[in-house]
Motif scaffolding. Structure first.
Motif, PDB file in Angstrom:
ATOM      1  N   MET A 186       0.826  -1.211   0.000  1.00 57.78           N
ATOM      2  CA  MET A 186       0.000   0.000   0.000  1.00 57.78           C
ATOM      3  C   MET A 186       0.861   1.262   0.000  1.00 57.78           C
ATOM      4  O   MET A 186       0.445   2.304  -0.506  1.00 57.78           O
ATOM      5  CB  MET A 186      -0.922   0.009   1.219  1.00 57.78           C
ATOM      6  N   ARG A 187       2.056   1.181   0.589  1.00 54.92           N
ATOM      7  CA  ARG A 187       2.960   2.335   0.582  1.00 54.92           C
ATOM      8  C   ARG A 187       3.732   2.427  -0.729  1.00 54.92           C
ATOM      9  O   ARG A 187       3.858   3.500  -1.319  1.00 54.92           O
ATOM     10  CB  ARG A 187       3.954   2.244   1.741  1.00 54.92           C
ATOM     11  N   PRO A 245       2.745   9.219   5.599  1.00 48.67           N
ATOM     12  CA  PRO A 245       1.809   8.548   6.529  1.00 48.67           C
ATOM     13  C   PRO A 245       1.740   7.039   6.330  1.00 48.67           C
ATOM     14  O   PRO A 245       1.651   6.280   7.301  1.00 48.67           O
ATOM     15  CB  PRO A 245       0.465   9.220   6.203  1.00 48.67           C
ATOM     16  N   LEU A 246       1.798   6.575   5.089  1.00 45.67           N
ATOM     17  CA  LEU A 246       1.785   5.138   4.830  1.00 45.67           C
ATOM     18  C   LEU A 246       3.071   4.485   5.336  1.00 45.67           C
ATOM     19  O   LEU A 246       3.052   3.352   5.832  1.00 45.67           O
ATOM     20  CB  LEU A 246       1.623   4.871   3.337  1.00 45.67           C
ATOM     21  N   THR A 251       5.932   0.998   9.363  1.00 47.04           N
ATOM     22  CA  THR A 251       6.949   0.819  10.394  1.00 47.04           C
ATOM     23  C   THR A 251       6.318   0.351  11.703  1.00 47.04           C
ATOM     24  O   THR A 251       6.837  -0.561  12.368  1.00 47.04           O
ATOM     25  CB  THR A 251       7.712   2.141  10.625  1.00 47.04           C
ATOM     26  N   ARG A 252       5.196   0.943  12.090  1.00 52.18           N
ATOM     27  CA  ARG A 252       4.536   0.557  13.340  1.00 52.18           C
ATOM     28  C   ARG A 252       4.062  -0.896  13.286  1.00 52.18           C
ATOM     29  O   ARG A 252       4.175  -1.629  14.262  1.00 52.18           O
ATOM     30  CB  ARG A 252       3.340   1.481  13.613  1.00 52.18           C
ATOM     31  N   VAL A 253       3.533  -1.320  12.144  1.00 47.85           N
ATOM     32  CA  VAL A 253       3.055  -2.705  11.997  1.00 47.85           C
ATOM     33  C   VAL A 253       4.222  -3.681  12.097  1.00 47.85           C
ATOM     34  O   VAL A 253       4.148  -4.709  12.774  1.00 47.85           O
ATOM     35  CB  VAL A 253       2.307  -2.879  10.656  1.00 47.85           C
ATOM     36  N   VAL A 275      -3.017  13.575  14.235  1.00 46.72           N
ATOM     37  CA  VAL A 275      -2.414  13.460  12.901  1.00 46.72           C
ATOM     38  C   VAL A 275      -0.891  13.556  12.943  1.00 46.72           C
ATOM     39  O   VAL A 275      -0.206  12.990  12.096  1.00 46.72           O
ATOM     40  CB  VAL A 275      -2.979  14.562  11.972  1.00 46.72           C
ATOM     41  N   ARG A 276      -0.353  14.221  13.936  1.00 45.34           N
ATOM     42  CA  ARG A 276       1.084  14.530  13.948  1.00 45.34           C
ATOM     43  C   ARG A 276       1.996  13.310  13.763  1.00 45.34           C
ATOM     44  O   ARG A 276       2.968  13.389  12.991  1.00 45.34           O
ATOM     45  CB  ARG A 276       1.435  15.263  15.238  1.00 45.34           C
ATOM     46  N   PRO A 277       1.741  12.172  14.442  1.00 48.16           N
ATOM     47  CA  PRO A 277       2.657  11.035  14.276  1.00 48.16           C
ATOM     48  C   PRO A 277       2.746  10.511  12.841  1.00 48.16           C
ATOM     49  O   PRO A 277       3.732   9.854  12.490  1.00 48.16           O
ATOM     50  CB  PRO A 277       2.062   9.964  15.197  1.00 48.16           C
ATOM     51  N   PHE A 278       1.735  10.790  12.032  1.00 51.04           N
ATOM     52  CA  PHE A 278       1.744  10.284  10.658  1.00 51.04           C
ATOM     53  C   PHE A 278       2.817  10.955   9.801  1.00 51.04           C
ATOM     54  O   PHE A 278       3.122  10.478   8.705  1.00 51.04           O
ATOM     55  CB  PHE A 278       0.378  10.464  10.007  1.00 51.04           C
TER      56      PHE A 278
END
Length: 312
Positions: A186-187, A245-246, A251-253, A275-278
């Motif tokens: 998706m990214r 954002p993607l 990275t988190r996943v 929204v900031r962490p994205f």
């Protein structure tokens, strides 16, 4: 009629892609490490800060060449096939068409720029899906080492995954190695859909500019490695900023202790942090991919030009 540049054959795309992938990943690995740590759930300094910025480089060395080679072999092959199909539908048999750049040897109505861009988008998308077969396991191992897990060792990170075979079996190990496959695709697909049509369009402009200077056809000249590097840097920077954002979600996943669905991670981030962490790590990401685009597409063009006897 002026001669046209030939589509890189399979062996050329394979070798040039491998050279380009290895060159860019080794050159910019420290920036990739800093970006990963900025995006990790534990935070930048708990994940290692500026220490050990070459953690995980072993997996990058192993996965860079085959991943990039898969991409370019698929990309050039699909692009050439789509271009030849468009040639048959628009020009009929016996009319020359450049299979790489989609440029006809004579002007006939139809076959506009949007069709070429669509071909490049589809070819790049399929190329990324093929490359992810190698890239995702490499990324899983590399990012865990970069984040300081398993002592920062790629071998230890891979060993920890393989050690789960006794409890989860082959299927479980496979799923762990390909954790984040969906979000990675998706990214990468939106990224390449933005980057490669831009790169190809800029290369087309560069060929027309050079052809105008020598009074020839734009399909009879090719851009140099330096020009390709500049165009790759520009297109990469634009694509990197839009798709940050993607990248954060991916990275988190990949770094989560247990398997989590992308929607769960997305909801948690929005609910707790907004929204900031994205856009965490957007600076290093844009800088890294801008430089990476220059090295990757510049070195690819250099290798293709060298192997095909074009001006470097």
């Amino acid at each position: 009629m002026s001669p046209q540049p030939h589509q890189p054959p399979f062996a050329t795309a394979l070798l040039a892609g491998g050279i380009a992938g290895t060159t860019v990943d080794l050159s910019l690995f420290p920036l990739d490490t800093l970006k990963t740590r900025l995006q990790s759930h534990a935070g930048f300094f708990p994940s290692g800060g500026f220490r050990g910025i070459y953690r995980g480089i072993g997996s990058a060395v192993v996965g860079s060449a085959p991943g990039a080679a898969f991409f370019f072999c698929t990309y050039e092959g699909v692009k050439g096939y789509l271009s030849s199909q468009r040639e048959r539908s628009l020009f009929g048999a016996g009319v020359g068409q450049d299979p790489i750049h989609g440029e006809a040897t004579r002007s006939i109505g139809g076959g506009g720029g949007w069709e070429k861009a669509a071909e490049h988008m589809l070819a790049a998308s399929l190329g990324e899906v093929a490359a992810c077969a190698v890239r995702v396991p490499t990324e899983v191992v590399k990012q865990r080492a970069q984040a300081g897990l398993h002592g920062g060792s790629s071998a230890a990170a891979l060993g920890a995954i393989l050690a789960r075979y006794k409890t989860v079996g082959v299927t479980g190990v496979w799923r762990e190695l390909y954790r984040g496959w969906g979000i990675t695709v998706m990214r990468e697909v939106p990224f390449t859909v933005i980057q490669f049509p831009l790169w190809e369009a800029l290369k087309g402009w560069g060929r027309r500019r050079k052809a105008g200077g020598v009074g020839g056809s734009s399909s009879a000249v090719e851009v140099s490695a330096g020009e390709s590097a500049i165009y790759g840097s520009m297109s990469g920077a634009v694509a990197a900023g839009i798709t940050t954002p993607l990248d954060v979600l991916k990275t988190r996943v990949m770094l989560s202790k247990e398997r989590e669905k992308v929607f769960t991670v997305l909801s948690d981030l929005l609910r707790n942090h907004g929204v900031r962490p994205f856009f965490a790590g957007i600076g290093p990401r844009v800088m890294w991919i801008s430089a990476g685009g220059a090295i990757f597409l510049g070195s690819y063009q250099w290798a293709v030009n060298a192997l095909q006897g074009n001006a470097l």
